[in-house]
Design a protein around this motif. Sequence first.
Motif, PDB file in Angstrom:
ATOM      1  N   ALA A  97       1.030  -1.140  -0.159  1.00 16.50           N
ATOM      2  CA  ALA A  97       0.099   0.014   0.034  1.00 16.50           C
ATOM      3  C   ALA A  97       0.856   1.292   0.272  1.00 16.50           C
ATOM      4  O   ALA A  97       0.528   2.295  -0.545  1.00 16.50           O
ATOM      5  N   LEU A  98       2.001   1.297   0.865  1.00 15.03           N
ATOM      6  CA  LEU A  98       2.864   2.316   0.776  1.00 15.03           C
ATOM      7  C   LEU A  98       3.540   2.620  -0.416  1.00 15.03           C
ATOM      8  O   LEU A  98       3.579   3.677  -1.069  1.00 15.03           O
ATOM      9  N   THR A  99       4.073   1.408  -1.275  1.00 15.72           N
ATOM     10  CA  THR A  99       4.670   1.675  -2.431  1.00 15.72           C
ATOM     11  C   THR A  99       3.662   2.075  -3.382  1.00 15.72           C
ATOM     12  O   THR A  99       3.937   2.851  -4.270  1.00 15.72           O
ATOM     13  N   ALA A 100       2.425   1.739  -3.364  1.00 17.67           N
ATOM     14  CA  ALA A 100       1.419   2.187  -4.327  1.00 17.67           C
ATOM     15  C   ALA A 100       1.362   3.772  -4.223  1.00 17.67           C
ATOM     16  O   ALA A 100       0.888   4.359  -5.072  1.00 17.67           O
ATOM     17  N   LYS A 101       1.288   4.017  -2.639  1.00 15.61           N
ATOM     18  CA  LYS A 101       1.185   5.614  -2.716  1.00 15.61           C
ATOM     19  C   LYS A 101       2.253   6.327  -3.325  1.00 15.61           C
ATOM     20  O   LYS A 101       2.161   7.386  -4.151  1.00 15.61           O
ATOM     21  N   PHE A 102       3.438   5.847  -2.952  1.00 15.74           N
ATOM     22  CA  PHE A 102       4.726   6.451  -3.780  1.00 15.74           C
ATOM     23  C   PHE A 102       4.570   6.554  -5.436  1.00 15.74           C
ATOM     24  O   PHE A 102       4.907   7.495  -5.971  1.00 15.74           O
ATOM     25  N   ILE A 103       4.046   5.475  -5.918  1.00 17.90           N
ATOM     26  CA  ILE A 103       3.965   5.394  -7.351  1.00 17.90           C
ATOM     27  C   ILE A 103       2.819   6.599  -7.792  1.00 17.90           C
ATOM     28  O   ILE A 103       2.877   7.257  -8.657  1.00 17.90           O
ATOM     29  N   ALA A 104       1.705   6.662  -6.980  1.00 18.25           N
ATOM     30  CA  ALA A 104       0.543   7.411  -7.311  1.00 18.25           C
ATOM     31  C   ALA A 104       0.883   9.117  -7.064  1.00 18.25           C
ATOM     32  O   ALA A 104       0.586   9.856  -8.057  1.00 18.25           O
TER      33      ALA A 104
ATOM     34  N   SER B   2       9.280  14.686   2.728  1.00 14.57           N
ATOM     35  CA  SER B   2       9.920  13.982   3.887  1.00 14.57           C
ATOM     36  C   SER B   2      10.561  12.793   3.089  1.00 14.57           C
ATOM     37  O   SER B   2      11.321  12.060   3.875  1.00 14.57           O
ATOM     38  N   ALA B   3      10.233  12.549   1.972  1.00 20.36           N
ATOM     39  CA  ALA B   3      10.883  11.277   1.481  1.00 20.36           C
ATOM     40  C   ALA B   3      11.534  11.350   0.170  1.00 20.36           C
ATOM     41  O   ALA B   3      12.031  10.360  -0.415  1.00 20.36           O
ATOM     42  N   THR B   4      11.982  12.773  -0.136  1.00 21.01           N
ATOM     43  CA  THR B   4      12.762  12.959  -1.298  1.00 21.01           C
ATOM     44  C   THR B   4      13.849  13.669  -1.063  1.00 21.01           C
ATOM     45  O   THR B   4      13.912  14.559  -0.036  1.00 21.01           O
ATOM     46  N   ARG B   5      14.952  13.824  -1.811  1.00 22.14           N
ATOM     47  CA  ARG B   5      16.143  14.524  -1.645  1.00 22.14           C
ATOM     48  C   ARG B   5      16.055  15.956  -2.154  1.00 22.14           C
ATOM     49  O   ARG B   5      16.346  16.901  -1.963  1.00 22.14           O
ATOM     50  N   THR B   6      15.166  15.930  -3.425  1.00 27.81           N
ATOM     51  CA  THR B   6      15.376  17.089  -4.136  1.00 27.81           C
ATOM     52  C   THR B   6      13.791  17.824  -4.137  1.00 27.81           C
ATOM     53  O   THR B   6      13.871  18.987  -4.540  1.00 27.81           O
ATOM     54  N   GLY B   7      12.681  17.218  -3.534  1.00 29.13           N
ATOM     55  CA  GLY B   7      11.386  17.978  -3.581  1.00 29.13           C
ATOM     56  C   GLY B   7      10.676  17.686  -4.906  1.00 29.13           C
ATOM     57  O   GLY B   7       9.498  18.105  -5.024  1.00 29.13           O
ATOM     58  N   ASP B   8      11.325  16.971  -5.799  1.00 21.49           N
ATOM     59  CA  ASP B   8      10.640  16.374  -7.099  1.00 21.49           C
ATOM     60  C   ASP B   8       9.780  15.155  -6.698  1.00 21.49           C
ATOM     61  O   ASP B   8      10.383  14.119  -6.515  1.00 21.49           O
ATOM     62  N   PRO B   9       8.481  15.145  -6.996  1.00 21.77           N
ATOM     63  CA  PRO B   9       7.436  14.068  -6.710  1.00 21.77           C
ATOM     64  C   PRO B   9       8.025  12.745  -7.532  1.00 21.77           C
ATOM     65  O   PRO B   9       8.025  11.644  -7.192  1.00 21.77           O
ATOM     66  N   ARG B  10       8.635  13.081  -8.584  1.00 22.30           N
ATOM     67  CA  ARG B  10       9.091  11.865  -9.481  1.00 22.30           C
ATOM     68  C   ARG B  10      10.090  11.128  -8.692  1.00 22.30           C
ATOM     69  O   ARG B  10      10.443   9.924  -9.348  1.00 22.30           O
ATOM     70  N   GLU B  11      10.802  11.769  -7.733  1.00 28.92           N
ATOM     71  CA  GLU B  11      11.779  10.808  -7.180  1.00 28.92           C
ATOM     72  C   GLU B  11      11.339   9.735  -6.440  1.00 28.92           C
ATOM     73  O   GLU B  11      11.864   8.686  -6.180  1.00 28.92           O
ATOM     74  N   LEU B  12      10.022   9.942  -6.258  1.00 25.43           N
ATOM     75  CA  LEU B  12       9.392   8.763  -5.346  1.00 25.43           C
ATOM     76  C   LEU B  12       8.908   7.602  -6.285  1.00 25.43           C
ATOM     77  O   LEU B  12       9.093   6.470  -5.760  1.00 25.43           O
ATOM     78  N   LEU B  13       9.329   7.699  -7.668  1.00 24.85           N
ATOM     79  CA  LEU B  13       9.415   6.433  -8.410  1.00 24.85           C
ATOM     80  C   LEU B  13      10.674   5.729  -8.488  1.00 24.85           C
ATOM     81  O   LEU B  13      10.604   4.718  -9.117  1.00 24.85           O
ATOM     82  N   ALA B  14      11.870   6.340  -7.879  1.00 22.82           N
ATOM     83  CA  ALA B  14      12.923   5.657  -7.967  1.00 22.82           C
ATOM     84  C   ALA B  14      13.018   4.883  -6.502  1.00 22.82           C
ATOM     85  O   ALA B  14      12.484   3.905  -6.273  1.00 22.82           O
ATOM     86  N   GLY B  15      13.971   5.449  -5.862  1.00 24.96           N
ATOM     87  CA  GLY B  15      14.491   4.860  -4.658  1.00 24.96           C
ATOM     88  C   GLY B  15      13.375   4.546  -3.545  1.00 24.96           C
ATOM     89  O   GLY B  15      13.313   3.530  -3.027  1.00 24.96           O
ATOM     90  N   PRO B  16      12.389   5.369  -3.213  1.00 24.52           N
ATOM     91  CA  PRO B  16      11.109   4.998  -2.298  1.00 24.52           C
ATOM     92  C   PRO B  16      10.353   4.102  -2.937  1.00 24.52           C
ATOM     93  O   PRO B  16       9.842   3.194  -2.116  1.00 24.52           O
ATOM     94  N   ALA B  17      10.040   4.046  -4.028  1.00 29.50           N
ATOM     95  CA  ALA B  17       9.259   2.795  -4.703  1.00 29.50           C
ATOM     96  C   ALA B  17      10.020   1.531  -4.563  1.00 29.50           C
ATOM     97  O   ALA B  17       9.448   0.448  -4.373  1.00 29.50           O
ATOM     98  N   LEU B  18      11.376   1.558  -5.003  1.00 30.98           N
ATOM     99  CA  LEU B  18      12.159   0.446  -4.906  1.00 30.98           C
ATOM    100  C   LEU B  18      12.185   0.005  -3.460  1.00 30.98           C
ATOM    101  O   LEU B  18      12.201  -1.305  -3.274  1.00 30.98           O
ATOM    102  N   TYR B  19      12.155   0.763  -2.534  1.00 35.98           N
ATOM    103  CA  TYR B  19      12.334   0.558  -0.990  1.00 35.98           C
ATOM    104  C   TYR B  19      11.140  -0.110  -0.657  1.00 35.98           C
ATOM    105  O   TYR B  19      11.268  -1.239  -0.126  1.00 35.98           O
ATOM    106  N   GLY B  20       9.954   0.170  -1.109  1.00 37.79           N
ATOM    107  CA  GLY B  20       8.827  -0.606  -0.789  1.00 37.79           C
ATOM    108  C   GLY B  20       8.861  -1.831  -1.356  1.00 37.79           C
ATOM    109  O   GLY B  20       8.223  -2.935  -0.750  1.00 37.79           O
TER     110      GLY B  20
END
Length: 245
Positions: A69-76, A90-108
């Motif tokens: 569910a958390l991964t799905a939210k990262f992707i959304a 709180s979850a990105t280095r640059t403040g760019d939402p697209r960053e969630l599709l990389a490291g955070p989504a892979l983390y989940g």
Amino acid sequence: MGAAASTCAAGAVALGLVRGVQALRDRGALSAVAARKTMHTATGLVFMALWPVFTTPAARWWAAAVPAALTAKFIAVGSGALDDPKLVASATRTGDPRELLAGPALYGAVHVAATLAAWTASPAGVVALCALCAGDGLADVAGRRFGRGRLGPLPWSKRKTWAGSAACFAGSAAASLGMISYLRAAGVPLGVGSLSHAQLARGCAAAAAAAAAVESLPFQEVDNLTVPAAAALVARAALAPAAAR
């Protein structure tokens, strides 16, 4: 506790952790970097600490639904389908939402895969997630704060530090041994047979060494995958019950 109730309870704890970190960041109690690393380190450890509440035959699927569910939210959020500025902050280095599709989504995704593939039949999943959360998370923190000695003499990575590698090893080993010991005491079978505490410690140290070695490589974009994978592969051999003989 029923399967759905267990998932809801674990999800509520995970959401509470995320919201708590975001609140601390908003109040200035945590910097952006500290908030991101707190989430990176704590989320998976709290998730595993809740495994004893999942007791049904399909437990691994219900448990995996939490990081899924958390991964799905990262992707959304990363794809723009959902707006959540606090998560981005709180979850990105640059403040760019697209960053969630990389490291955070892979983390989940790694949490989902480790849960489904190993669950309580093997310690490899626990060790992999401990390397990802505690090892990789602390490596960045220690490297930023104490990283004066670079791994420059080593040809594969001139940006990583000895302090970061040491923290990755120590964090992975300590978290793995602590989590396995905790789950074992809680009655969760982990496929470690009758291994003694000393044998568990040696196995966790071997897996942590592999995680630290891989974390030192200059592949920051995919270390949320490579670090836990290395730890899991070594753990499968180093923590096998046959090692007790």
